[in-house]
Scaffold this motif. Structure first.
Motif, PDB file in Angstrom:
ATOM      1  N   ILE A 147      71.280  19.326  33.608  1.00 12.77           N
ATOM      2  CA  ILE A 147      71.135  19.798  34.996  1.00 12.77           C
ATOM      3  C   ILE A 147      70.776  21.288  35.031  1.00 12.77           C
ATOM      4  CG2 ILE A 147      72.398  20.241  37.153  1.00 12.77           C
ATOM      5  CD1 ILE A 147      74.024  17.654  36.467  1.00 12.77           C
ATOM      6  N   SER A 148      71.458  22.088  34.188  1.00 12.88           N
ATOM      7  CA  SER A 148      71.174  23.534  34.161  1.00 12.88           C
ATOM      8  C   SER A 148      69.747  23.813  33.684  1.00 12.88           C
ATOM      9  CB  SER A 148      72.179  24.254  33.261  1.00 12.88           C
ATOM     10  OG  SER A 148      71.983  23.904  31.914  1.00 12.88           O
ATOM     11  N   ASN A 149      69.239  22.924  32.832  1.00 10.60           N
ATOM     12  CA  ASN A 149      67.863  23.072  32.341  1.00 10.60           C
ATOM     13  C   ASN A 149      66.851  22.707  33.426  1.00 10.60           C
ATOM     14  OD1 ASN A 149      65.905  23.670  30.521  1.00 10.60           O
ATOM     15  ND2 ASN A 149      66.429  22.086  29.055  1.00 10.60           N
ATOM     16  N   ILE A 150      67.160  21.662  34.182  1.00  7.03           N
ATOM     17  CA  ILE A 150      66.230  21.185  35.215  1.00  7.03           C
ATOM     18  C   ILE A 150      66.118  22.181  36.375  1.00  7.03           C
ATOM     19  CG2 ILE A 150      65.929  19.397  36.996  1.00  7.03           C
ATOM     20  CD1 ILE A 150      67.059  17.392  34.906  1.00  7.03           C
ATOM     21  N   ILE A 151      67.226  22.845  36.724  1.00  2.12           N
ATOM     22  CA  ILE A 151      67.194  23.757  37.890  1.00  2.12           C
ATOM     23  C   ILE A 151      66.657  25.148  37.552  1.00  2.12           C
ATOM     24  CG2 ILE A 151      69.096  22.549  39.031  1.00  2.12           C
ATOM     25  CD1 ILE A 151      70.921  24.911  38.204  1.00  2.12           C
ATOM     26  N   ARG A 152      66.289  25.363  36.298  1.00  2.00           N
ATOM     27  CA  ARG A 152      65.803  26.699  35.907  1.00  2.00           C
ATOM     28  C   ARG A 152      64.597  27.181  36.705  1.00  2.00           C
ATOM     29  NH1 ARG A 152      66.410  26.906  29.287  1.00  2.00           N
ATOM     30  NH2 ARG A 152      68.607  27.502  29.262  1.00  2.00           N
ATOM     31  N   PRO A 153      63.533  26.379  36.876  1.00  2.00           N
ATOM     32  CA  PRO A 153      62.405  26.895  37.669  1.00  2.00           C
ATOM     33  C   PRO A 153      62.785  27.192  39.107  1.00  2.00           C
ATOM     34  CG  PRO A 153      62.124  24.563  37.189  1.00  2.00           C
ATOM     35  CD  PRO A 153      63.264  25.038  36.356  1.00  2.00           C
ATOM     36  N   GLY A 154      63.698  26.369  39.666  1.00  2.00           N
ATOM     37  CA  GLY A 154      64.164  26.606  41.035  1.00  2.00           C
ATOM     38  C   GLY A 154      64.924  27.913  41.163  1.00  2.00           C
ATOM     39  N   THR A 155      65.798  28.190  40.189  1.00  4.00           N
ATOM     40  CA  THR A 155      66.572  29.441  40.246  1.00  4.00           C
ATOM     41  C   THR A 155      65.669  30.657  40.071  1.00  4.00           C
ATOM     42  OG1 THR A 155      67.082  29.198  37.887  1.00  4.00           O
ATOM     43  CG2 THR A 155      68.733  28.411  39.441  1.00  4.00           C
ATOM     44  N   LEU A 156      64.673  30.543  39.198  1.00  2.72           N
ATOM     45  CA  LEU A 156      63.706  31.642  39.022  1.00  2.72           C
ATOM     46  C   LEU A 156      62.979  31.929  40.328  1.00  2.72           C
ATOM     47  CD1 LEU A 156      61.862  31.135  35.586  1.00  2.72           C
ATOM     48  CD2 LEU A 156      63.201  33.103  36.279  1.00  2.72           C
ATOM     49  N   ALA A 157      62.490  30.869  40.969  1.00  3.08           N
ATOM     50  CA  ALA A 157      61.702  31.021  42.194  1.00  3.08           C
ATOM     51  C   ALA A 157      62.558  31.528  43.347  1.00  3.08           C
ATOM     52  CB  ALA A 157      61.061  29.679  42.561  1.00  3.08           C
ATOM     53  N   SER A 208      60.876  41.760  39.056  1.00  2.76           N
ATOM     54  CA  SER A 208      59.729  41.376  38.216  1.00  2.76           C
ATOM     55  C   SER A 208      60.127  41.367  36.743  1.00  2.76           C
ATOM     56  CB  SER A 208      58.546  42.317  38.449  1.00  2.76           C
ATOM     57  OG  SER A 208      58.944  43.668  38.316  1.00  2.76           O
ATOM     58  N   TYR A 209      60.972  42.318  36.344  1.00  2.00           N
ATOM     59  CA  TYR A 209      61.453  42.385  34.959  1.00  2.00           C
ATOM     60  C   TYR A 209      62.363  41.195  34.643  1.00  2.00           C
ATOM     61  CZ  TYR A 209      63.718  44.166  30.737  1.00  2.00           C
ATOM     62  OH  TYR A 209      64.207  44.302  29.462  1.00  2.00           O
ATOM     63  N   VAL A 210      63.259  40.870  35.585  1.00  2.00           N
ATOM     64  CA  VAL A 210      64.185  39.737  35.394  1.00  2.00           C
ATOM     65  C   VAL A 210      63.409  38.427  35.266  1.00  2.00           C
ATOM     66  CG1 VAL A 210      65.915  38.324  36.600  1.00  2.00           C
ATOM     67  CG2 VAL A 210      66.204  40.791  36.479  1.00  2.00           C
ATOM     68  N   PHE A 211      62.405  38.245  36.118  1.00  2.00           N
ATOM     69  CA  PHE A 211      61.588  37.023  36.069  1.00  2.00           C
ATOM     70  C   PHE A 211      60.899  36.887  34.714  1.00  2.00           C
ATOM     71  CE2 PHE A 211      58.273  34.035  36.954  1.00  2.00           C
ATOM     72  CZ  PHE A 211      58.680  33.293  38.034  1.00  2.00           C
ATOM     73  N   ALA A 212      60.305  37.987  34.239  1.00  2.00           N
ATOM     74  CA  ALA A 212      59.588  37.959  32.957  1.00  2.00           C
ATOM     75  C   ALA A 212      60.544  37.754  31.785  1.00  2.00           C
ATOM     76  CB  ALA A 212      58.794  39.250  32.779  1.00  2.00           C
ATOM     77  N   VAL A 213      61.702  38.425  31.807  1.00  2.00           N
ATOM     78  CA  VAL A 213      62.675  38.314  30.708  1.00  2.00           C
ATOM     79  C   VAL A 213      63.255  36.904  30.623  1.00  2.00           C
ATOM     80  CG1 VAL A 213      64.993  39.031  29.988  1.00  2.00           C
ATOM     81  CG2 VAL A 213      63.296  40.746  30.520  1.00  2.00           C
ATOM     82  N   LEU A 214      63.616  36.326  31.781  1.00  2.00           N
ATOM     83  CA  LEU A 214      64.161  34.974  31.777  1.00  2.00           C
ATOM     84  C   LEU A 214      63.129  33.959  31.312  1.00  2.00           C
ATOM     85  CD1 LEU A 214      66.356  34.920  35.015  1.00  2.00           C
ATOM     86  CD2 LEU A 214      67.129  34.927  32.650  1.00  2.00           C
ATOM     87  N   SER A 215      61.870  34.152  31.704  1.00  2.00           N
ATOM     88  CA  SER A 215      60.803  33.265  31.210  1.00  2.00           C
ATOM     89  C   SER A 215      60.670  33.366  29.694  1.00  2.00           C
ATOM     90  CB  SER A 215      59.467  33.634  31.867  1.00  2.00           C
ATOM     91  OG  SER A 215      59.558  33.570  33.257  1.00  2.00           O
ATOM     92  N   THR A 216      60.792  34.586  29.173  1.00  2.00           N
ATOM     93  CA  THR A 216      60.721  34.801  27.717  1.00  2.00           C
ATOM     94  C   THR A 216      61.893  34.121  27.014  1.00  2.00           C
ATOM     95  OG1 THR A 216      59.811  36.994  28.235  1.00  2.00           O
ATOM     96  CG2 THR A 216      60.377  36.569  25.955  1.00  2.00           C
TER      97      THR A 216
END
Length: 223
Positions: A147-157, A208-216
């Motif tokens: 569940i935590s893996n599936i909601i990752r794009p939602g939390t980022l957005a 913007s930094y948080v979004f990029a770091v979490l994606s990395t």
């Protein structure tokens, strides 16, 4: 309340959705940096890019792939431009909409998942059960991790769009009270708005930094 949120409506002016063109305005500002080389802006931007490159390389921890940090630096730059442009008057803040943020987050996460499950299936399965988990808790941990893996794009957005909306909404609310205040209260309001503008500038960089770091970080889990 409908009028309050009308500033976030993509089609408020002339019944056209041209506001989304603001997402491309950054392209107009980029060439001016390279008219004089090395200009101060050029040196500053190169230093920022090199710092981000080192940070992301450490997070990815895969030094054999050249250009592996390029997509994340580009993502950081794009979000940073749009966040800052949204602080200018009469410019539509495209990053305050889930349409844009989910468009950035979902394909990234989906590509990481497809790559991970196809090439490193065993590695992906081991991520579902953390090391040292008691056998009786393993089924629950698999459910929680999935569940935590599936909601990752939602939390980022949601994180990016909610932070952009919150600051702009607060500035709009305070700005609308200006016509009802006395002279010295208006002076106090202007100072408060300026302080909020400085805060929003910091939030623009941080988000913007948080979004990029979490994606990395999400990409480093599938390698």
């Amino acid at each position: 309340m409908a009028n309050l949120f009308s500033s976030f409506d993509p089609s408020t002016n002339f019944n056209l959705s041209l506001n989304w063109m603001s997402a491309m305005l950054g392209i107009l500002f980029i060439p001016s940096m390279f008219w004089l080389i090395p200009s101060r802006m050029n040196i500053l931007w190169i230093k920022i890019i090199l710092t981000l490159h080192k940070e992301f390389k450490i997070l990815i921890s895969n030094f054999n792939i050249k250009g592996s940090t390029l997509i994340f630096i580009s993502l950081f730059s794009f979000i940073l431009f749009n966040n800052f442009l949204g602080l200018f008057p009469y410019i539509f803040t495209s990053t305050s909409h889930m349409t844009l943020t989910l468009t950035l987050a979902l394909p990234l996460w989906l590509s990481f998942m497809i790559y991970g499950w196809i090439n490193n299936t065993i590695h992906m399965f081991t991520h579902l059960v953390p090391q040292g988990t008691p056998p009786i808790l393993m089924p629950f941990m698999v459910c929680i991790e999935t569940i935590s893996n599936i909601i990752r794009p939602g939390t980022l957005a949601v994180r990016l769009s909610a932070n952009m909306i919150a600051g702009h909404l607060l500035m709009t609310l305070l700005g609308n009270t200006g016509s009802m205040l006395s002279t010295w209260m208006i002076s106090l309001l202007i100072i408060t708005q300026l302080l909020l503008l400085i805060l929003e500038s910091a939030v623009s960089i941080i988000q913007s930094y948080v979004f990029a770091v979490l994606s990395t970080l999400y990409s480093s889990e599938v390698i």
